[in-house]
Motif scaffolding. Structure first.
Motif, PDB file in Angstrom:
ATOM      1  N   VAL A  43      30.212  12.008   0.344  1.00  0.00           N
ATOM      2  CA  VAL A  43      28.900  11.913   0.982  1.00  0.00           C
ATOM      3  C   VAL A  43      28.045  13.117   0.607  1.00  0.00           C
ATOM      4  CG1 VAL A  43      27.673  11.793   3.180  1.00  0.00           C
ATOM      5  CG2 VAL A  43      29.812  10.529   2.879  1.00  0.00           C
ATOM      6  N   VAL A  44      28.618  14.314   0.688  1.00  0.00           N
ATOM      7  CA  VAL A  44      27.874  15.527   0.337  1.00  0.00           C
ATOM      8  C   VAL A  44      27.566  15.552  -1.153  1.00  0.00           C
ATOM      9  CG1 VAL A  44      28.040  18.049   0.184  1.00  0.00           C
ATOM     10  CG2 VAL A  44      28.693  16.890   2.289  1.00  0.00           C
ATOM     11  N   ARG A  45      28.432  14.997  -1.975  1.00  0.00           N
ATOM     12  CA  ARG A  45      28.191  15.000  -3.421  1.00  0.00           C
ATOM     13  C   ARG A  45      26.941  14.199  -3.787  1.00  0.00           C
ATOM     14  NH1 ARG A  45      33.744  13.869  -4.302  1.00  0.00           N
ATOM     15  NH2 ARG A  45      33.126  11.804  -5.055  1.00  0.00           N
ATOM     16  N   ARG A  46      26.494  13.289  -2.898  1.00  0.00           N
ATOM     17  CA  ARG A  46      25.275  12.531  -3.175  1.00  0.00           C
ATOM     18  C   ARG A  46      24.040  13.430  -3.201  1.00  0.00           C
ATOM     19  NH1 ARG A  46      26.195   7.934   1.382  1.00  0.00           N
ATOM     20  NH2 ARG A  46      28.251   7.207   0.707  1.00  0.00           N
ATOM     21  N   LEU A  47      24.132  14.602  -2.599  1.00  0.00           N
ATOM     22  CA  LEU A  47      22.996  15.526  -2.590  1.00  0.00           C
ATOM     23  C   LEU A  47      22.859  16.256  -3.917  1.00  0.00           C
ATOM     24  CD1 LEU A  47      23.561  17.105   0.934  1.00  0.00           C
ATOM     25  CD2 LEU A  47      21.862  15.376   0.324  1.00  0.00           C
ATOM     26  N   LEU A  48      23.863  16.155  -4.783  1.00  0.00           N
ATOM     27  CA  LEU A  48      23.867  16.864  -6.048  1.00  0.00           C
ATOM     28  C   LEU A  48      23.229  16.013  -7.145  1.00  0.00           C
ATOM     29  CD1 LEU A  48      27.558  18.180  -5.978  1.00  0.00           C
ATOM     30  CD2 LEU A  48      25.518  19.311  -5.078  1.00  0.00           C
ATOM     31  N   ARG A  49      22.786  16.685  -8.176  1.00  0.00           N
ATOM     32  CA  ARG A  49      22.281  15.962  -9.355  1.00  0.00           C
ATOM     33  C   ARG A  49      23.442  15.477 -10.198  1.00  0.00           C
ATOM     34  NH1 ARG A  49      20.622  17.649 -14.720  1.00  0.00           N
ATOM     35  NH2 ARG A  49      19.128  16.153 -15.577  1.00  0.00           N
ATOM     36  N   THR A  50      24.433  16.335 -10.384  1.00  0.00           N
ATOM     37  CA  THR A  50      25.620  15.963 -11.153  1.00  0.00           C
ATOM     38  C   THR A  50      26.861  16.531 -10.479  1.00  0.00           C
ATOM     39  OG1 THR A  50      25.476  17.945 -12.560  1.00  0.00           O
ATOM     40  CG2 THR A  50      24.367  15.938 -13.345  1.00  0.00           C
ATOM     41  N   ASP A  51      27.949  15.830 -10.599  1.00  0.00           N
ATOM     42  CA  ASP A  51      29.261  16.314 -10.147  1.00  0.00           C
ATOM     43  C   ASP A  51      30.092  16.605 -11.390  1.00  0.00           C
ATOM     44  OD1 ASP A  51      31.736  16.823  -9.109  1.00  0.00           O
ATOM     45  OD2 ASP A  51      32.038  14.832  -8.238  1.00  0.00           O
ATOM     46  N   PRO A  52      30.370  17.877 -11.687  1.00  0.00           N
ATOM     47  CA  PRO A  52      31.083  18.204 -12.937  1.00  0.00           C
ATOM     48  C   PRO A  52      32.520  17.707 -12.967  1.00  0.00           C
ATOM     49  CG  PRO A  52      30.882  20.162 -11.562  1.00  0.00           C
ATOM     50  CD  PRO A  52      30.067  19.076 -10.891  1.00  0.00           C
ATOM     51  N   ASP A 103      26.132   7.532  13.271  1.00  0.00           N
ATOM     52  CA  ASP A 103      25.418   7.458  11.995  1.00  0.00           C
ATOM     53  C   ASP A 103      24.752   6.100  11.779  1.00  0.00           C
ATOM     54  OD1 ASP A 103      26.181  10.035  11.491  1.00  0.00           O
ATOM     55  OD2 ASP A 103      27.837   9.516  10.151  1.00  0.00           O
ATOM     56  N   ARG A 104      25.382   5.047  12.275  1.00  0.00           N
ATOM     57  CA  ARG A 104      24.795   3.718  12.102  1.00  0.00           C
ATOM     58  C   ARG A 104      23.509   3.598  12.922  1.00  0.00           C
ATOM     59  NH1 ARG A 104      28.659  -1.385  12.552  1.00  0.00           N
ATOM     60  NH2 ARG A 104      29.470  -0.266  10.729  1.00  0.00           N
ATOM     61  N   PHE A 105      23.521   4.113  14.145  1.00  0.00           N
ATOM     62  CA  PHE A 105      22.329   4.074  14.985  1.00  0.00           C
ATOM     63  C   PHE A 105      21.201   4.868  14.341  1.00  0.00           C
ATOM     64  CE2 PHE A 105      20.072   5.839  18.843  1.00  0.00           C
ATOM     65  CZ  PHE A 105      19.385   4.666  19.136  1.00  0.00           C
ATOM     66  N   ALA A 106      21.523   6.045  13.793  1.00  0.00           N
ATOM     67  CA  ALA A 106      20.512   6.854  13.114  1.00  0.00           C
ATOM     68  C   ALA A 106      19.919   6.093  11.925  1.00  0.00           C
ATOM     69  CB  ALA A 106      21.120   8.175  12.650  1.00  0.00           C
ATOM     70  N   ALA A 107      20.767   5.410  11.167  1.00  0.00           N
ATOM     71  CA  ALA A 107      20.283   4.652  10.010  1.00  0.00           C
ATOM     72  C   ALA A 107      19.367   3.511  10.448  1.00  0.00           C
ATOM     73  CB  ALA A 107      21.464   4.114   9.209  1.00  0.00           C
ATOM     74  N   ARG A 128      22.742  11.636   6.684  1.00  0.00           N
ATOM     75  CA  ARG A 128      24.184  11.613   6.952  1.00  0.00           C
ATOM     76  C   ARG A 128      24.911  12.831   6.393  1.00  0.00           C
ATOM     77  NH1 ARG A 128      28.585   7.082   4.949  1.00  0.00           N
ATOM     78  NH2 ARG A 128      30.392   8.006   6.024  1.00  0.00           N
ATOM     79  N   PRO A 129      24.723  13.231   5.128  1.00  0.00           N
ATOM     80  CA  PRO A 129      25.448  14.423   4.655  1.00  0.00           C
ATOM     81  C   PRO A 129      24.992  15.715   5.312  1.00  0.00           C
ATOM     82  CG  PRO A 129      23.947  13.619   2.972  1.00  0.00           C
ATOM     83  CD  PRO A 129      23.989  12.572   4.035  1.00  0.00           C
ATOM     84  N   LEU A 130      23.739  15.791   5.736  1.00  0.00           N
ATOM     85  CA  LEU A 130      23.244  17.029   6.333  1.00  0.00           C
ATOM     86  C   LEU A 130      23.504  17.100   7.826  1.00  0.00           C
ATOM     87  CD1 LEU A 130      19.776  17.352   4.538  1.00  0.00           C
ATOM     88  CD2 LEU A 130      21.937  18.435   3.903  1.00  0.00           C
ATOM     89  N   LEU A 131      23.271  15.982   8.549  1.00  0.00           N
ATOM     90  CA  LEU A 131      23.262  16.027  10.004  1.00  0.00           C
ATOM     91  C   LEU A 131      24.068  14.935  10.669  1.00  0.00           C
ATOM     92  CD1 LEU A 131      19.538  16.782   9.799  1.00  0.00           C
ATOM     93  CD2 LEU A 131      20.923  18.097  11.404  1.00  0.00           C
TER      94      LEU A 131
END
Length: 479
Positions: free
Chosen positions: A425-434, A69-73, A36-39
């Motif tokens: 959503v994109v922040r989920r790809l990170l290890r930490t959000d400062p 996105d729901r169909f992809a999931a 979802r965050p990438l595509l």
């Protein structure tokens, strides 16, 4: 049809099919967590925009029929469930028809993601997995002996993976011929692993031994795969050993794992303890006298098609202008493979920072975004993530090689925009959000040179990396 039966490979088939199922499971988990965050519809490179400009015949996918996105999931979770069923041996025990149907569905589902995955799915191991899954379908279930044409096709795929990788190295960077590439590669590979620091500091003569052993395994031993036992088995064991070494020394997603799964097709049951040994409970003896007629026709047709399609990778292997990873059809069947034909000597990293200051400037409180595996904090030991594939971290390695990543990689400019907007959503790809979910007022990107610390530096500072500034990439980018 008794003449199509390959005696003594029931356990090899079982290990191969369950192994393919395990790799499929890992692949679908990455879809569930990162798609979802990438595509996604609002991702960095949205699928709806891609299918609007690329026709179905060039990228056959279920998402040309419909995308949300729901169909992809749903498709990803279905793929994960079917993969786990294969790992448990459920369709194999149900028989050849069920085995064919399940592996065909897995192939179709994952192909649908790969063909619209754009730059995020442009890795050779995506096609290797699709090929392996297609061939697993041709090996049949527990009610059939192992068809030797299908077993031969699996070994042909392993040959292309190994020999192609060996040739691209020998023809590529001169350090492979000089046996010095591993003086750099453990440090500069895309995502160093938990043990890469120690591998980098092995004595130079041992690095030469590593490279020489790689050449033997990839350039000479693959030819043994087409010979009778014990020669084919010797080649398979050598692949298992060298790929296991790579698993420990680096993070190459599931490339090494799927190659090891392919190597099991070269191991006779006698080497695995036989069907009466400790692994014998995985599969019963086949209950028919030969391969079912309908299935034999399917296998032979697929064999002929693969032989015809093999002209493309053979020409590529013989060409001085060998391509490293290429698919010659939208189904990703009978492609050509290779890896690391050239080695980078210097490691650069993009350091992404943000600030909450209302008037951002050089003296603002800039905080660094930490990614899951990409080196950023010098005191953080590289993690072990393979066979999982962190797609954003991998592409950030490529982006760091370019002088202007925001211009040369559209997804990178999109990443900065999403960080500025505080996209959860994109922040989920990170290890930490400062910033704990708050949107920064500005971001900037710096380029730094990273190298592993020496043992003395490591003892004195506790750091795994030594860093040096290598210039600004974007300057200050305001919201």
């Amino acid at each position: 049809m008794e003449w199509m039966s390959a005696d003594g490979y029931l356990l090899a088939r079982e290990l191969f099919q369950r192994g393919v199922g395990a790799v499929y499971a890992i692949a679908f988990v990455t879809v569930v967590q990162q798609w979802r965050p990438l595509l996604g519809a609002d991702g960095l490179t949205p699928v709806p925009a891609f299918v609007a400009r690329v026709p179905w015949r060039r990228s056959p996918s279920l998402f040309h029929w419909r995308y949300d996105d729901r169909f992809a999931a749903v498709l990803a979770w279905v793929g994960l469930g079917l993969s786990l069923a294969v790992v448990a041996g459920v369709p194999q025990r149900a028989g050849t028809p069920a085995t064919v149907v399940v592996f065909a569905l897995l192939f179709l589902l994952y192909l649908s993601f790969v063909n619209v995955g754009q730059v995020w799915y442009a890795f050779g191991w995506e096609s290797i997995l699709l090929e392996a899954g297609f061939l697993a379908m041709l090996l049949g279930g527990h009610d059939s002996p192992v068809p030797w044409p299908a077993l031969l096709l699996v070994r042909w795929l392993l040959f292309r993976v190994e020999f192609g990788a060996g040739l691209i190295k020998w023809r590529g960077d001169r350090c492979w011929r000089e046996l010095t590439c591993l003086d750099y590669h453990h440090e500069t590979q895309p995502l160093p692993s938990v043990f890469s620091w120690w591998f980098h500091h092995l004595p130079a003569p041992l690095h030469k031994v590593e490279v020489a052993a790689n050449h033997v395994t990839q350039l000479l031993l693959p030819f043994l795969l087409f010979l009778p036992q014990p020669f084919a088995g010797i080649a398979g064991v050598a692949v298992l050993a060298t790929q296991g070494w790579l698993v420990v020394s680096g993070n190459f997603a599931w490339l090494n794992l799927v190659t090891m799964v392919l190597a099991t097709a070269a191991l006779p049951d006698a080497w695995l303890g036989g069907t009466g040994g400790p692994l014998g409970g995985l599969t019963p003896a086949a209950t028919t006298d030969g391969v079912p007629a309908w299935f034999a026709v399917v296998v032979l047709l697929a064999f002929v098609v693969q032989v015809v399609l093999s002209r493309h990778p053979v020409r590529n292997l013989l060409s001085r202008a060998q391509r490293m990873n290429a698919s010659y059809n939208p189904l990703h069947l009978v492609g050509t493979y290779g890896a690391f034909g050239s080695i980078t000597r210097t490691r650069f990293e993009l350091v992404v920072e943000g600030t909450l200051d209302l008037d951002p400037g050089e003296h603002s409180d800039w905080r660094t975004y930490e990614f899951r595996a990409k080196p950023t904090d010098p005191r953080r030991r590289p993690p072990q993530v393979a066979p999982y594939h962190l797609r954003l971290d991998w592409l950030l390695w490529f982006a760091a090689m370019t002088a202007s990543p925001t211009r040369q990689h559209a997804w990178f400019a999109g990443l900065l925009e999403r960080l500025l907007s505080g996209d959860p959503v994109v922040r989920r790809l990170l290890r930490t959000d400062p910033f704990d979910g708050r949107a920064p007022t500005a971001v900037r990107v710096r380029r730094e040179r990273f190298r592993f610390t020496t043992p003395a530096e490591r003892q004195a500072t506790g750091a795994w990396w030594h860093t040096e500034a290598a210039g600004e990439v974007t300057g200050i980018v305001r919201r």
